[in-house]
Design a protein around this motif. Structure first.
Motif, PDB file in Angstrom:
ATOM      1  N   TYR A   7       0.852  -1.185   0.000  1.00 34.16           N
ATOM      2  CA  TYR A   7       0.000   0.000   0.000  1.00 34.16           C
ATOM      3  C   TYR A   7       0.890   1.238   0.000  1.00 34.16           C
ATOM      4  O   TYR A   7       1.818   1.350   0.796  1.00 34.16           O
ATOM      5  N   VAL A   8       0.590   2.169  -0.890  1.00 31.43           N
ATOM      6  CA  VAL A   8       1.424   3.372  -0.977  1.00 31.43           C
ATOM      7  C   VAL A   8       0.614   4.660  -0.834  1.00 31.43           C
ATOM      8  O   VAL A   8       1.198   5.742  -0.750  1.00 31.43           O
ATOM      9  N   ARG A   9      -0.727   4.561  -0.787  1.00 26.64           N
ATOM     10  CA  ARG A   9      -1.573   5.748  -0.629  1.00 26.64           C
ATOM     11  C   ARG A   9      -2.669   5.409   0.380  1.00 26.64           C
ATOM     12  O   ARG A   9      -3.670   4.795   0.025  1.00 26.64           O
ATOM     13  N   TYR A  10      -2.456   5.812   1.627  1.00 21.32           N
ATOM     14  CA  TYR A  10      -3.384   5.489   2.700  1.00 21.32           C
ATOM     15  C   TYR A  10      -4.129   6.745   3.162  1.00 21.32           C
ATOM     16  O   TYR A  10      -3.513   7.761   3.494  1.00 21.32           O
ATOM     17  N   VAL A  11      -5.458   6.650   3.193  1.00 19.77           N
ATOM     18  CA  VAL A  11      -6.300   7.760   3.641  1.00 19.77           C
ATOM     19  C   VAL A  11      -7.204   7.270   4.771  1.00 19.77           C
ATOM     20  O   VAL A  11      -7.880   6.242   4.633  1.00 19.77           O
ATOM     21  N   ALA A  12      -7.224   8.002   5.880  1.00 23.87           N
ATOM     22  CA  ALA A  12      -8.048   7.657   7.036  1.00 23.87           C
ATOM     23  C   ALA A  12      -9.220   8.628   7.156  1.00 23.87           C
ATOM     24  O   ALA A  12      -9.027   9.845   7.112  1.00 23.87           O
ATOM     25  N   LEU A  13     -10.426   8.083   7.315  1.00 30.32           N
ATOM     26  CA  LEU A  13     -11.632   8.887   7.495  1.00 30.32           C
ATOM     27  C   LEU A  13     -12.229   8.557   8.858  1.00 30.32           C
ATOM     28  O   LEU A  13     -12.203   7.397   9.290  1.00 30.32           O
ATOM     29  N   GLY A  14     -12.801   9.560   9.534  1.00 27.02           N
ATOM     30  CA  GLY A  14     -13.431   9.253  10.808  1.00 27.02           C
ATOM     31  C   GLY A  14     -13.592  10.443  11.720  1.00 27.02           C
ATOM     32  O   GLY A  14     -13.647  11.597  11.286  1.00 27.02           O
ATOM     33  N   ASP A  15     -13.650  10.132  13.036  1.00 24.88           N
ATOM     34  CA  ASP A  15     -13.882  11.151  14.061  1.00 24.88           C
ATOM     35  C   ASP A  15     -12.670  11.229  14.988  1.00 24.88           C
ATOM     36  O   ASP A  15     -11.538  11.011  14.562  1.00 24.88           O
ATOM     37  N   SER A  16     -12.910  11.523  16.273  1.00 26.13           N
ATOM     38  CA  SER A  16     -11.803  11.788  17.193  1.00 26.13           C
ATOM     39  C   SER A  16     -10.859  10.608  17.378  1.00 26.13           C
ATOM     40  O   SER A  16      -9.654  10.803  17.565  1.00 26.13           O
ATOM     41  N   GLN A  17     -11.406   9.380  17.328  1.00 32.22           N
ATOM     42  CA  GLN A  17     -10.534   8.220  17.526  1.00 32.22           C
ATOM     43  C   GLN A  17      -9.492   8.137  16.416  1.00 32.22           C
ATOM     44  O   GLN A  17      -8.313   7.890  16.667  1.00 32.22           O
ATOM     45  N   THR A  18      -9.922   8.362  15.180  1.00 27.29           N
ATOM     46  CA  THR A  18      -8.991   8.321  14.057  1.00 27.29           C
ATOM     47  C   THR A  18      -8.104   9.554  14.019  1.00 27.29           C
ATOM     48  O   THR A  18      -6.938   9.482  13.615  1.00 27.29           O
ATOM     49  N   GLU A  19      -8.628  10.698  14.484  1.00 26.19           N
ATOM     50  CA  GLU A  19      -7.800  11.896  14.579  1.00 26.19           C
ATOM     51  C   GLU A  19      -6.659  11.674  15.571  1.00 26.19           C
ATOM     52  O   GLU A  19      -5.557  12.196  15.385  1.00 26.19           O
ATOM     53  N   GLY A  20      -6.928  10.885  16.615  1.00 19.62           N
ATOM     54  CA  GLY A  20      -5.868  10.534  17.544  1.00 19.62           C
ATOM     55  C   GLY A  20      -6.036  11.049  18.955  1.00 19.62           C
ATOM     56  O   GLY A  20      -5.081  10.992  19.742  1.00 19.62           O
ATOM     57  N   LEU A  21      -7.223  11.534  19.336  1.00 22.17           N
ATOM     58  CA  LEU A  21      -7.403  12.020  20.691  1.00 22.17           C
ATOM     59  C   LEU A  21      -7.097  10.925  21.704  1.00 22.17           C
ATOM     60  O   LEU A  21      -7.484   9.783  21.525  1.00 22.17           O
ATOM     61  N   GLY A  22      -6.396  11.321  22.755  1.00 18.11           N
ATOM     62  CA  GLY A  22      -5.976  10.375  23.771  1.00 18.11           C
ATOM     63  C   GLY A  22      -4.541   9.917  23.604  1.00 18.11           C
ATOM     64  O   GLY A  22      -3.972   9.314  24.510  1.00 18.11           O
ATOM     65  N   ASP A  23      -3.953  10.224  22.447  1.00 17.98           N
ATOM     66  CA  ASP A  23      -2.576   9.810  22.154  1.00 17.98           C
ATOM     67  C   ASP A  23      -1.801  11.055  21.739  1.00 17.98           C
ATOM     68  O   ASP A  23      -1.688  11.375  20.561  1.00 17.98           O
ATOM     69  N   GLY A  24      -1.280  11.780  22.730  1.00 18.25           N
ATOM     70  CA  GLY A  24      -0.669  13.076  22.469  1.00 18.25           C
ATOM     71  C   GLY A  24      -1.644  14.176  22.846  1.00 18.25           C
ATOM     72  O   GLY A  24      -2.630  13.950  23.546  1.00 18.25           O
ATOM     73  N   ASN A  25      -1.404  15.381  22.359  1.00 12.13           N
ATOM     74  CA  ASN A  25      -2.304  16.494  22.648  1.00 12.13           C
ATOM     75  C   ASN A  25      -2.240  17.510  21.515  1.00 12.13           C
ATOM     76  O   ASN A  25      -1.425  17.388  20.601  1.00 12.13           O
ATOM     77  N   ASP A  26      -3.108  18.527  21.614  1.00  8.06           N
ATOM     78  CA  ASP A  26      -3.188  19.497  20.526  1.00  8.06           C
ATOM     79  C   ASP A  26      -1.975  20.418  20.468  1.00  8.06           C
ATOM     80  O   ASP A  26      -1.734  21.074  19.454  1.00  8.06           O
ATOM     81  N   THR A  27      -1.204  20.479  21.552  1.00 10.32           N
ATOM     82  CA  THR A  27      -0.005  21.321  21.555  1.00 10.32           C
ATOM     83  C   THR A  27       1.180  20.601  20.924  1.00 10.32           C
ATOM     84  O   THR A  27       1.821  21.104  19.993  1.00 10.32           O
ATOM     85  N   ALA A  28       1.455  19.406  21.430  1.00  7.49           N
ATOM     86  CA  ALA A  28       2.600  18.634  20.910  1.00  7.49           C
ATOM     87  C   ALA A  28       2.244  17.870  19.644  1.00  7.49           C
ATOM     88  O   ALA A  28       3.123  17.477  18.880  1.00  7.49           O
ATOM     89  N   GLY A  29       0.953  17.660  19.420  1.00  5.57           N
ATOM     90  CA  GLY A  29       0.511  16.900  18.256  1.00  5.57           C
ATOM     91  C   GLY A  29      -0.121  15.584  18.658  1.00  5.57           C
ATOM     92  O   GLY A  29       0.252  14.988  19.671  1.00  5.57           O
ATOM     93  N   LEU A  30      -1.087  15.152  17.884  1.00  7.60           N
ATOM     94  CA  LEU A  30      -1.765  13.890  18.118  1.00  7.60           C
ATOM     95  C   LEU A  30      -1.147  12.802  17.246  1.00  7.60           C
ATOM     96  O   LEU A  30      -0.785  13.040  16.101  1.00  7.60           O
ATOM     97  N   ARG A  31      -1.048  11.613  17.807  1.00  4.23           N
ATOM     98  CA  ARG A  31      -0.540  10.470  17.057  1.00  4.23           C
ATOM     99  C   ARG A  31      -1.736   9.599  16.659  1.00  4.23           C
ATOM    100  O   ARG A  31      -2.301   9.750  15.595  1.00  4.23           O
ATOM    101  N   GLY A  32      -2.170   8.701  17.530  1.00  2.00           N
ATOM    102  CA  GLY A  32      -3.379   7.934  17.270  1.00  2.00           C
ATOM    103  C   GLY A  32      -3.136   6.683  16.454  1.00  2.00           C
ATOM    104  O   GLY A  32      -2.082   6.487  15.846  1.00  2.00           O
ATOM    105  N   TRP A  33      -4.149   5.812  16.432  1.00  2.00           N
ATOM    106  CA  TRP A  33      -3.977   4.499  15.803  1.00  2.00           C
ATOM    107  C   TRP A  33      -3.753   4.604  14.301  1.00  2.00           C
ATOM    108  O   TRP A  33      -3.002   3.802  13.732  1.00  2.00           O
ATOM    109  N   ALA A  34      -4.379   5.573  13.634  1.00  2.00           N
ATOM    110  CA  ALA A  34      -4.192   5.683  12.182  1.00  2.00           C
ATOM    111  C   ALA A  34      -2.757   6.092  11.859  1.00  2.00           C
ATOM    112  O   ALA A  34      -2.150   5.585  10.909  1.00  2.00           O
ATOM    113  N   ASP A  35      -2.210   7.040  12.641  1.00  2.00           N
ATOM    114  CA  ASP A  35      -0.804   7.410  12.460  1.00  2.00           C
ATOM    115  C   ASP A  35       0.094   6.200  12.718  1.00  2.00           C
ATOM    116  O   ASP A  35       1.081   5.969  12.002  1.00  2.00           O
ATOM    117  N   ARG A  36      -0.230   5.452  13.767  1.00  2.00           N
ATOM    118  CA  ARG A  36       0.584   4.281  14.115  1.00  2.00           C
ATOM    119  C   ARG A  36       0.508   3.221  13.006  1.00  2.00           C
ATOM    120  O   ARG A  36       1.507   2.563  12.699  1.00  2.00           O
TER     121      ARG A  36
END
Length: 264
Positions: free
Chosen positions: A6-35
Motif C-alpha cells: 500500500y502506498v496511498r493510505y487515507v483515514a476517514l473518521g472522528d476523534s478516535q482516528t484523529e488521535g485524541l488520547g494519544d498526544g495532545n493538541d499542543t505537541a501533536g496527536l498520534r493515534g492508531w491511524a498514524d501508528r
C-alpha cells in the motif's frame, strides 16, 4: 493489492482516528491511524498518508465532509471508522449510521481502495454508567459487519477481544483510547491486513491489576460523571461540538516520518 504494497493510505473518521488520547493538541496527536501509517511506512517507504478525521463528527458528517476528498486522493488503502458519536445521541438508528458507512464503503471500493473498518467494544464494560448503550453498540456492530461483507470491506474485530475493555486501554474520559489503546488498535488493523511483522499479540491481556473496592469504584464513577459526562451532555444539549471550527490534521497525502526507534 498484495500485502505490504500500500502506498496511498487515507483515514476517514472522528476523534478516535484523529488521535485524541494519544498526544495532545499542543505537541501533536498520534493515534492508531498514524501508528498504522508508521507500520505501513516500515513495510514500504513510498507510503503517503492523509488523515481527514475530525473530532465530534457524526457518521453523516464524515460522509458529507470527508468522502469526496478521500476519493479524490485515489487511495489504495482507506480506513473508515465512525458511529460512536451517533450512538451517544438520544436519537440513534444503527441502520441509518450503517447506511452512511456503507455509502463510504461503496464509493471507496469502487474507486479501487482496499477499505478497512472496526467494530466497537462494549462501552458498558468501560464505563458502567453507559451500560444502557450496550444494545446500541451490538446492533451497530452487526450492521457494520453486514455492510462490510456486501462490499468486500475488511473488518478488524476489535470488539471481540476481551482486552478491548481493559480500562488501561482508555483515557480518563473513557471515550478515547489511551496511547496503549491506540497502539493495540493499530496492531489489530495491521494483523487483519496481514502486514509484515504483525501478529495476534494485540489480543493478549494486560497483567492483572488490583480490584478496587466497591466504595472506590463508586467514587470513580461519580468523578467520571462530574468531570466528563456532565460537560459532554452540556455540549450536546447546547448543540456544540468539540470539533467546531476544526479541520483535518493531514488533508493531503504526505510521507510520514517514522519515530526514531523505528528508523534503520
Amino acid at each position: 493489492m498484495p500485502n505490504g504494497e500500500y502506498v496511498r493510505y487515507v483515514a476517514l473518521g472522528d476523534s478516535q482516528t484523529e488521535g485524541l488520547g494519544d498526544g495532545n493538541d499542543t505537541a501533536g496527536l498520534r493515534g492508531w491511524a498514524d501508528r498504522l501509517a508508521e507500520h505501513l511506512t516500515a513495510a514500504d517507504a513510498r507510503l503517503q498518508y492523509a488523515n481527514l478525521a475530525v473530532r465530534g463528527r457524526l457518521a453523516a458528517q464524515v460522509r458529507a465532509e470527508q468522502l469526496a476528498p478521500a476519493v479524490a486522493l485515489r487511495p489504495d488503502l482507506a480506513t473508515v471508522v465512525a458511529g460512536v458519536n451517533d450512538l451517544l445521541r438520544p436519537r440513534f438508528s444503527a441502520a441509518e449510521v450503517a447506511g452512511h458507512l456503507e455509502a463510504m464503503f461503496a464509493s471507496l471500493t469502487a474507486a479501487g481502495a482496499h477499505v478497512v473498518t472496526l467494530t466497537f467494544p462494549d462501552v458498558g464494560k468501560i464505563a458502567p454508567l453507559a451500560r444502557p448503550l450496550r444494545s446500541r453498540v451490538l446492533d451497530l456492530n452487526t450492521h457494520i459487519r453486514v455492510a462490510a461483507a456486501r462490499h468486500g470491506v475488511t473488518v478488524a474485530e476489535t470488539a471481540l477481544a476481551a482486552v478491548a475493555t481493559d480500562p488501561r486501554l482508555w483515557t480518563e474520559d473513557r471515550l478515547h483510547a489511551s496511547p496503549l489503546g491506540h497502539a493495540r488498535i493499530a496492531a489489530a488493523v495491521a494483523e487483519t491486513l496481514g502486514l509484515p511483522g504483525s501478529d495476534r499479540s494485540w489480543e493478549q491481556p494486560l497483567p492483572p491489576r488490583p480490584v478496587p473496592s466497591a466504595w472506590h469504584a463508586m467514587a470513580a464513577e461519580l468523578r467520571w460523571a462530574a468531570t466528563f459526562l456532565g460537560p459532554w451532555l452540556g455540549r450536546r444539549l447546547s448543540g456544540r461540538s468539540s470539533g467546531t471550527g476544526r479541520t483535518a490534521k493531514r488533508p493531503g497525502l504526505l510521507p510520514l516520518a517514522l519515530p526514531l526507534n523505528q528508523r534503520d
